[in-house]
Motif scaffolding. Structure first.
Motif, PDB file in Angstrom:
ATOM      1  N   LYS A 215       0.912  -1.293   0.105  1.00 12.83           N
ATOM      2  CA  LYS A 215      -0.408  -0.502  -0.276  1.00 12.83           C
ATOM      3  C   LYS A 215       0.997   1.493  -0.415  1.00 12.83           C
ATOM      4  CE  LYS A 215      -4.319   2.021   1.792  1.00 12.83           C
ATOM      5  NZ  LYS A 215      -5.232   1.496   3.056  1.00 12.83           N
ATOM      6  N   PRO A 216       1.602   1.278   0.916  1.00  8.86           N
ATOM      7  CA  PRO A 216       2.330   2.780   0.494  1.00  8.86           C
ATOM      8  C   PRO A 216       3.344   3.265  -0.528  1.00  8.86           C
ATOM      9  CG  PRO A 216       3.184   1.385   2.988  1.00  8.86           C
ATOM     10  CD  PRO A 216       2.693   0.128   2.186  1.00  8.86           C
ATOM     11  N   GLU A 217       3.428   1.853  -1.809  1.00  4.70           N
ATOM     12  CA  GLU A 217       4.279   2.140  -2.695  1.00  4.70           C
ATOM     13  C   GLU A 217       2.832   2.344  -3.891  1.00  4.70           C
ATOM     14  OE1 GLU A 217       7.125   1.905  -3.523  1.00  4.70           O
ATOM     15  OE2 GLU A 217       7.912   1.390  -1.461  1.00  4.70           O
ATOM     16  N   GLY A 218       1.624   2.827  -3.285  1.00  3.05           N
ATOM     17  CA  GLY A 218       0.555   3.744  -4.288  1.00  3.05           C
ATOM     18  C   GLY A 218      -0.515   1.939  -5.149  1.00  3.05           C
ATOM     19  N   ALA A 219      -1.009   2.961  -5.529  1.00  2.00           N
ATOM     20  CA  ALA A 219      -2.428   2.143  -5.864  1.00  2.00           C
ATOM     21  C   ALA A 219      -1.862   0.645  -6.255  1.00  2.00           C
ATOM     22  CB  ALA A 219      -2.126   2.577  -7.260  1.00  2.00           C
ATOM     23  N   SER A 220      -2.147  -0.239  -6.610  1.00  2.00           N
ATOM     24  CA  SER A 220      -2.111  -1.724  -6.736  1.00  2.00           C
ATOM     25  C   SER A 220      -3.055  -1.919  -6.872  1.00  2.00           C
ATOM     26  CB  SER A 220      -1.580  -2.124  -5.333  1.00  2.00           C
ATOM     27  OG  SER A 220      -1.477  -4.018  -5.327  1.00  2.00           O
ATOM     28  N   ILE A 221      -3.016  -3.356  -8.614  1.00  2.00           N
ATOM     29  CA  ILE A 221      -3.923  -4.526  -9.236  1.00  2.00           C
ATOM     30  C   ILE A 221      -3.304  -5.807  -8.612  1.00  2.00           C
ATOM     31  CG2 ILE A 221      -4.835  -5.030 -11.481  1.00  2.00           C
ATOM     32  CD1 ILE A 221      -4.217  -2.339 -11.936  1.00  2.00           C
ATOM     33  N   LYS A 222      -5.072  -6.161  -7.653  1.00  2.00           N
ATOM     34  CA  LYS A 222      -4.050  -7.178  -7.908  1.00  2.00           C
ATOM     35  C   LYS A 222      -4.590  -8.895  -8.130  1.00  2.00           C
ATOM     36  CE  LYS A 222      -3.420  -5.200  -3.720  1.00  2.00           C
ATOM     37  NZ  LYS A 222      -1.731  -5.230  -2.412  1.00  2.00           N
ATOM     38  N   HIS A 223      -3.986  -9.615  -8.034  1.00  2.00           N
ATOM     39  CA  HIS A 223      -4.685 -11.209  -9.077  1.00  2.00           C
ATOM     40  C   HIS A 223      -3.895 -12.375  -8.166  1.00  2.00           C
ATOM     41  CE1 HIS A 223      -3.334  -8.324 -12.036  1.00  2.00           C
ATOM     42  NE2 HIS A 223      -3.967  -8.679 -12.457  1.00  2.00           N
ATOM     43  N   ASP A 224      -4.913 -13.474  -7.465  1.00  2.00           N
ATOM     44  CA  ASP A 224      -4.547 -14.199  -6.923  1.00  2.00           C
ATOM     45  C   ASP A 224      -4.915 -15.695  -7.432  1.00  2.00           C
ATOM     46  OD1 ASP A 224      -4.624 -16.201  -4.909  1.00  2.00           O
ATOM     47  OD2 ASP A 224      -7.306 -15.253  -4.162  1.00  2.00           O
ATOM     48  N   VAL A 225      -4.145 -16.112  -7.730  1.00  2.00           N
ATOM     49  CA  VAL A 225      -3.775 -17.049  -9.195  1.00  2.00           C
ATOM     50  C   VAL A 225      -3.119 -18.577  -8.949  1.00  2.00           C
ATOM     51  CG1 VAL A 225      -3.813 -14.967 -11.080  1.00  2.00           C
ATOM     52  CG2 VAL A 225      -2.057 -16.561 -10.777  1.00  2.00           C
ATOM     53  N   ALA A 226      -4.138 -19.676  -9.424  1.00  2.00           N
ATOM     54  CA  ALA A 226      -3.378 -21.097  -8.758  1.00  2.00           C
ATOM     55  C   ALA A 226      -3.071 -21.301 -10.585  1.00  2.00           C
ATOM     56  CB  ALA A 226      -3.684 -21.596  -8.976  1.00  2.00           C
ATOM     57  N   VAL A 227      -1.936 -21.890 -11.068  1.00  2.00           N
ATOM     58  CA  VAL A 227      -1.556 -22.983 -11.842  1.00  2.00           C
ATOM     59  C   VAL A 227      -1.302 -23.652 -11.542  1.00  2.00           C
ATOM     60  CG1 VAL A 227      -1.136 -20.430 -13.801  1.00  2.00           C
ATOM     61  CG2 VAL A 227       0.961 -21.346 -12.644  1.00  2.00           C
ATOM     62  N   PRO A 228      -1.226 -25.100 -12.923  1.00  2.00           N
ATOM     63  CA  PRO A 228      -0.125 -26.477 -12.360  1.00  2.00           C
ATOM     64  C   PRO A 228       0.876 -25.830 -11.569  1.00  2.00           C
ATOM     65  CG  PRO A 228      -1.511 -26.558 -14.113  1.00  2.00           C
ATOM     66  CD  PRO A 228      -1.214 -24.832 -14.018  1.00  2.00           C
ATOM     67  N   VAL A 229       1.477 -26.792 -10.825  1.00  2.00           N
ATOM     68  CA  VAL A 229       3.035 -26.175 -10.434  1.00  2.00           C
ATOM     69  C   VAL A 229       4.537 -26.163 -11.387  1.00  2.00           C
ATOM     70  CG1 VAL A 229       4.535 -26.503  -8.020  1.00  2.00           C
ATOM     71  CG2 VAL A 229       2.158 -27.037  -7.873  1.00  2.00           C
ATOM     72  N   ALA A 230       4.426 -26.623 -12.385  1.00  2.00           N
ATOM     73  CA  ALA A 230       5.315 -27.389 -13.148  1.00  2.00           C
ATOM     74  C   ALA A 230       5.328 -26.363 -14.526  1.00  2.00           C
ATOM     75  CB  ALA A 230       5.126 -28.544 -14.018  1.00  2.00           C
ATOM     76  N   MET A 231       3.956 -25.157 -14.497  1.00  2.00           N
ATOM     77  CA  MET A 231       4.054 -24.526 -15.232  1.00  2.00           C
ATOM     78  C   MET A 231       3.848 -22.705 -14.613  1.00  2.00           C
ATOM     79  SD  MET A 231       1.894 -24.986 -18.192  1.00  2.00           S
ATOM     80  CE  MET A 231       1.224 -24.552 -18.925  1.00  2.00           C
ATOM     81  N   ILE A 232       4.776 -22.922 -12.749  1.00  2.00           N
ATOM     82  CA  ILE A 232       5.018 -21.720 -12.358  1.00  2.00           C
ATOM     83  C   ILE A 232       6.074 -20.433 -13.217  1.00  2.00           C
ATOM     84  CG2 ILE A 232       5.937 -20.198 -10.536  1.00  2.00           C
ATOM     85  CD1 ILE A 232       3.285 -21.345  -9.378  1.00  2.00           C
ATOM     86  N   PRO A 233       6.547 -20.789 -14.037  1.00  2.00           N
ATOM     87  CA  PRO A 233       8.033 -20.064 -14.035  1.00  2.00           C
ATOM     88  C   PRO A 233       7.442 -19.484 -15.648  1.00  2.00           C
ATOM     89  CG  PRO A 233       9.341 -22.651 -13.214  1.00  2.00           C
ATOM     90  CD  PRO A 233       7.597 -22.590 -13.113  1.00  2.00           C
ATOM     91  N   ALA A 234       6.547 -20.619 -16.447  1.00  2.00           N
ATOM     92  CA  ALA A 234       6.009 -19.843 -18.110  1.00  2.00           C
ATOM     93  C   ALA A 234       5.010 -18.825 -17.376  1.00  2.00           C
ATOM     94  CB  ALA A 234       5.538 -21.031 -18.362  1.00  2.00           C
ATOM     95  N   PHE A 235       4.189 -18.785 -16.526  1.00  2.00           N
ATOM     96  CA  PHE A 235       3.491 -18.404 -15.980  1.00  2.00           C
ATOM     97  C   PHE A 235       3.831 -16.916 -16.099  1.00  2.00           C
ATOM     98  CE2 PHE A 235       1.228 -15.817 -12.737  1.00  2.00           C
ATOM     99  CZ  PHE A 235       0.081 -15.548 -13.352  1.00  2.00           C
ATOM    100  N   ILE A 236       5.188 -17.637 -14.754  1.00  2.00           N
ATOM    101  CA  ILE A 236       5.822 -15.336 -14.495  1.00  2.00           C
ATOM    102  C   ILE A 236       6.652 -14.899 -15.316  1.00  2.00           C
ATOM    103  CG2 ILE A 236       7.832 -14.341 -12.928  1.00  2.00           C
ATOM    104  CD1 ILE A 236       6.798 -17.108 -10.966  1.00  2.00           C
ATOM    105  N   GLU A 237       7.113 -15.451 -16.463  1.00  2.00           N
ATOM    106  CA  GLU A 237       7.180 -15.188 -17.500  1.00  2.00           C
ATOM    107  C   GLU A 237       6.104 -14.366 -18.689  1.00  2.00           C
ATOM    108  OE1 GLU A 237      10.540 -17.667 -19.239  1.00  2.00           O
ATOM    109  OE2 GLU A 237       9.873 -17.084 -21.066  1.00  2.00           O
ATOM    110  N   GLU A 238       5.256 -15.483 -18.678  1.00  2.00           N
ATOM    111  CA  GLU A 238       4.397 -14.614 -19.548  1.00  2.00           C
ATOM    112  C   GLU A 238       3.743 -13.481 -19.489  1.00  2.00           C
ATOM    113  OE1 GLU A 238       2.163 -17.693 -22.171  1.00  2.00           O
ATOM    114  OE2 GLU A 238       3.707 -18.618 -21.845  1.00  2.00           O
ATOM    115  N   ALA A 239       3.106 -13.707 -18.102  1.00  2.00           N
ATOM    116  CA  ALA A 239       2.289 -12.711 -17.364  1.00  2.00           C
ATOM    117  C   ALA A 239       2.957 -11.596 -16.718  1.00  2.00           C
ATOM    118  CB  ALA A 239       1.472 -12.544 -15.953  1.00  2.00           C
TER     119      ALA A 239
END
Ligand code: FAD
Ligand code: ZN
Length: 474
Positions: A344-368
Motif C-alpha cells: 500500500k505505501p508504494e501506491g495503487a496496486s492491481i491484485k491477482h490471486d491465481v493458481a496454475v499447475p505447479v510445473a507451469m509457474i516459471p512459464a506463468f511468471i514469464e508470460e504474465a
C-alpha cells in the motif's frame, strides 16, 4: 426486495431475538462492520445482529426468509473480496458470528477440535498447542479472522502444502439453513461415504447457502523438529527444480515452500516496522523453505541441510541461511507475512490471486510479465506466494511517481491480460480469496455456463427466498 429499506417494526423484531446490547444501530458502532481494513469496500446497514447461540441464529434466519430480508454473515471481517460487507443501499442486515466463540471440545485421541464459528483462528491454534497438538491453518490475518470465515472462504495460507486448505481440515459442520432449520453434522469421521457431501457445499460458499455455526476440525501431532531457511535462487525455474527436489527428499515433511521476488522484500523492509532482510546480498528471487520432522530436531536439521547442500551443488541455490534460533525463524516468517501489507505505501496496486499447475509457474511468471508490460510498460510486478501450491499473489504496483487514479483505471484491462494467461494454462483466477463481490461478474462471464447454471440451481435449492448474502459469488 433488496432496493427497499427495511421497515422499523421488522428491525425491532430482529433486534428482539438477540436482546439489548447485541443489536447495533448507532452509526459509530455499526461502522466497523460495513468497512474493511483496506478501505476498498464500504457498505450500509440499518442493523448489526450479534446472536449468542445457535437458537438465535436459527430464529434470525427463519424471520429473514419469512420476510425476505437479506442477511450478510460476517466473521473477523478480514476477507479480501468484499463478501462480508453489505451492499451500499442499506437494505441488508449484518449477522456477526463473533459471540459464538466457544471451543466446545478437544479430543486428542480422535485428533479433532469442535469449535464455534466465532473462534479466532489464533485462539484455536493456541488451544491445540496447549493440548500438544497442531492446528495447521496459518495465515497473515490469523489474529482476527474466525473459523466460520476461514471455512466459508475455504482459506489457504502457508500450511496448505503439507496439511491442505480449510476444506481438507474440516470433518463436520453445524449449519443454520436460510429456513432456520439446523443441519447438525458435527461428526468426527475420517471416512463417511453416505451420500452427497453436504458439508463441502457450505465450505467455500462465502455465506451464500447458510450460516456455519460450528465445525469439527482435524488436529495433527506437533512436529518434534522444525527448520526454516531463507534461500536465494536465480530464477523461478531454479525455484521449481529446488521444490521438486525438496519434496522428493522430505515428502510430507516439506511444510512450506514460498516464493518471493526481491522487489517485495524491499517494500517490506522499507515500510513494515521491525522487518529486516534475511540475506544481505540481493537476489532476484527467494524461497522460504520449512521442513518439519516427526522424529527430532536433529532430523529436521539434517534434512534441510541436505536439501540446501544439493541445491547449491546443482546451482538452483546461490545463497541460503537456516534460522539459527527460534527468534530468527520467527523473523523469516515475519518477513514473509509482512509482504501483503508492504504494498500500500508504494501506491495503487492491481491484485491477482491465481493458481496454475505447479510445473507451469516459471512459464506463468514469464508470460504474465509480458501481459503486464503490454498494459502498463512501467508498472512494477510484485510477485510472491505459495509456490508449492501453484498459487501466486501476482500484484502490479503503479509506476513510481505516476498518478494513482490513472493507474487504477487500468484495473479491468490488467486483470483481463493476466487472467487470460491464467485461463490459457487451465488455472484459477481466485485460488485463495474467493469471489465475493470483487470477482462475481468475471466468474459469471468466464466460467463454463453449465457450471454457473449448476451453482444457481444449488443456490435456489438451499436458499429459495434468496436472502443469503445476495450479490456475492453468483
Ligand atoms: P470474513 O471476512 O468475515 O468473511 C469472509 C466470507 O465468509 C464472507 O463472504 C462472509 O459472508 C462469509 N462468512 C463469514 N463467517 C461465516 C459463517 N459463520 N457462515 C457463513 N458465512 C460466513 N486468505 C487465505 O486464504 N490465505 C491467506 O494467506 C490469507 N492471508 C491474508 C492476510 C491478510 C493480512 C488479510 C487481511 C487477509 C488474508 N486472507 C487470506 C483473507 C482472509 O483472511 C481469509 O479469507 C479469512 O479466512 C476470512 O475469515 P474472516 O473470519 O475474516 O471472514
Ligand atoms: Zn496467500
Amino acid at each position: 426486495m433488496s432496493s427497499r429499506s427495511i421497515d422499523p417494526a421488522l428491525l425491532g423484531r430482529f433486534a428482539a431475538i438477540v436482546g439489548p446490547g447485541h443489536a447495533l444501530t448507532d452509526p459509530a458502532e455499526v461502522a466497523p462492520f460495513v468497512s474493511e481494513r483496506r478501505g476498498l469496500w464500504l457498505g450500509r446497514t440499518p442493523l448489526v445482529l450479534r446472536p449468542g447461540d445457535v437458537g438465535e441464529v436459527s430464529r434470525i434466519l427463519a424471520l429473514a426468509t419469512e420476510t425476505r430480508t437479506p442477511i450478510v454473515p460476517q466473521g473477523g471481517n478480514t476477507g479480501l473480496v468484499g463478501g462480508q460487507i453489505p451492499g451500499p443501499q442499506g437494505t441488508e442486515i449484518v449477522l456477526s458470528l463473533s459471540r459464538l466463540n466457544r471451543i466446545r471440545e478437544i479430543d486428542p485421541l480422535s485428533n479433532t477440535v469442535t469449535a464455534e464459528a466465532g473462534v479466532v483462528l489464533q485462539t484455536l491454534q493456541e488451544a491445540a498447542d496447549a493440548a500438544d497438538r497442531l492446528f495447521p491453518l496459518s495465515l497473515g490475518a490469523q489474529g482476527s479472522c474466525q473459523i466460520g470465515g476461514n471455512l466459508s472462504s475455504n482459506a489457504g495460507g502457508t500450511g496448505v502444502l503439507a496439511y491442505g486448505n480449510a476444506r481438507e481440515l474440516c470433518l463436520g459442520v453445524e449449519v443454520v439453513l436460510p429456513t432456520g432449520e439446523v443441519l447438525d453434522d458435527l461428526r468426527k469421521l475420517r471416512k463417511d461415504n453416505t451420500g452427497y457431501d453436504l458439508k463441502d457445499l457450505f465450505v467455500g460458499a462465502e455465506g451464500t447457502l447458510g450460516v456455519i455455526t460450528a465445525a469439527v476440525l482435524k488436529l495433527f501431532p506437533k512436529p518434534k523438529g522444525r527448520e526454516v531457511a531463507w534461500v536465494a535462487v536465480p530464477s523461478p525455474s531454479a525455484a521449481l527444480a529446488l521444490f521438486s527436489h525438496a519434496l522428493d527428499r522430505a515428502g510430507s515433511g516439506l511444510t512450506a515452500f514460498e516464493l518471493v521476488a526481491d522487489i517485495v522484500v524491499n517494500f517490506a523492509v522499507r515500510h513494515v516496522p521491525g522487518v529486516v532482510r534475511a540475506l544481505e546480498a540481493p537476489s532476484p528471487w527467494y524461497v522460504l523453505v520449512e521442513v518439519s520432522s516427526g522424529r527430532s530436531p536433529e532430523d529436521a536439521r539434517d534434512l534441510i541441510e541436505q536439501i540446501l547442500g544439493e541445491g547449491l551443488q546443482q546451482q538452483w541455490v546461490t545463497d541460503a541461511v537456516v534460522a539459527a534460533s527460534l527468534a530468527q525463524a520467527v523473523a523469516f516468517w515475519r518477513l514473509r507475512e509482512a509482504l501483503s501489507d508492504s504494498q500500500k505505501p508504494e501506491g495503487a496496486s492491481i491484485k491477482h490471486d491465481v493458481a496454475v499447475p505447479v510445473a507451469m509457474i516459471p512459464a506463468f511468471i514469464e508470460e504474465a510479465a509480458r501481459a503486464v508490460a503490454s498494459v502498463a510498460p512501467t508498472a512494477r510486478v510484485v510477485c510472491f506466494g505459495h509456490m508449492g501450491d501453484g498459487n501466486l499473489h501476482y500484484n502490479v504496483s503503479q509506476p513510481v511517481g505516476a498518478p494513482s487514479a490513472e493507474f487504477l483505471a487500468l484495473y479491468p484491462l490488467m486483470n483481463k491480460a493476466v487472467h487470460d494467461v491464467v485461463r490459457a494454462m487451465n488455472g484459477s483466477i481466485s485460488a485463495e480469496h474467493g469471489i465475493g463481490r470483487l470477482k462475481r461478474d468475471e466468474l459469471i462471464a468466464t466460467a463454463p455456463p453449465i457450471a454457473i447454471d449448476l451453482m444457481r440451481r444449488v443456490k435456489a435449492a438451499f436458499d429459495p427466498a434468496g436472502i443469503m448474502n445476495p450479490g456475492k459469488v453468483i
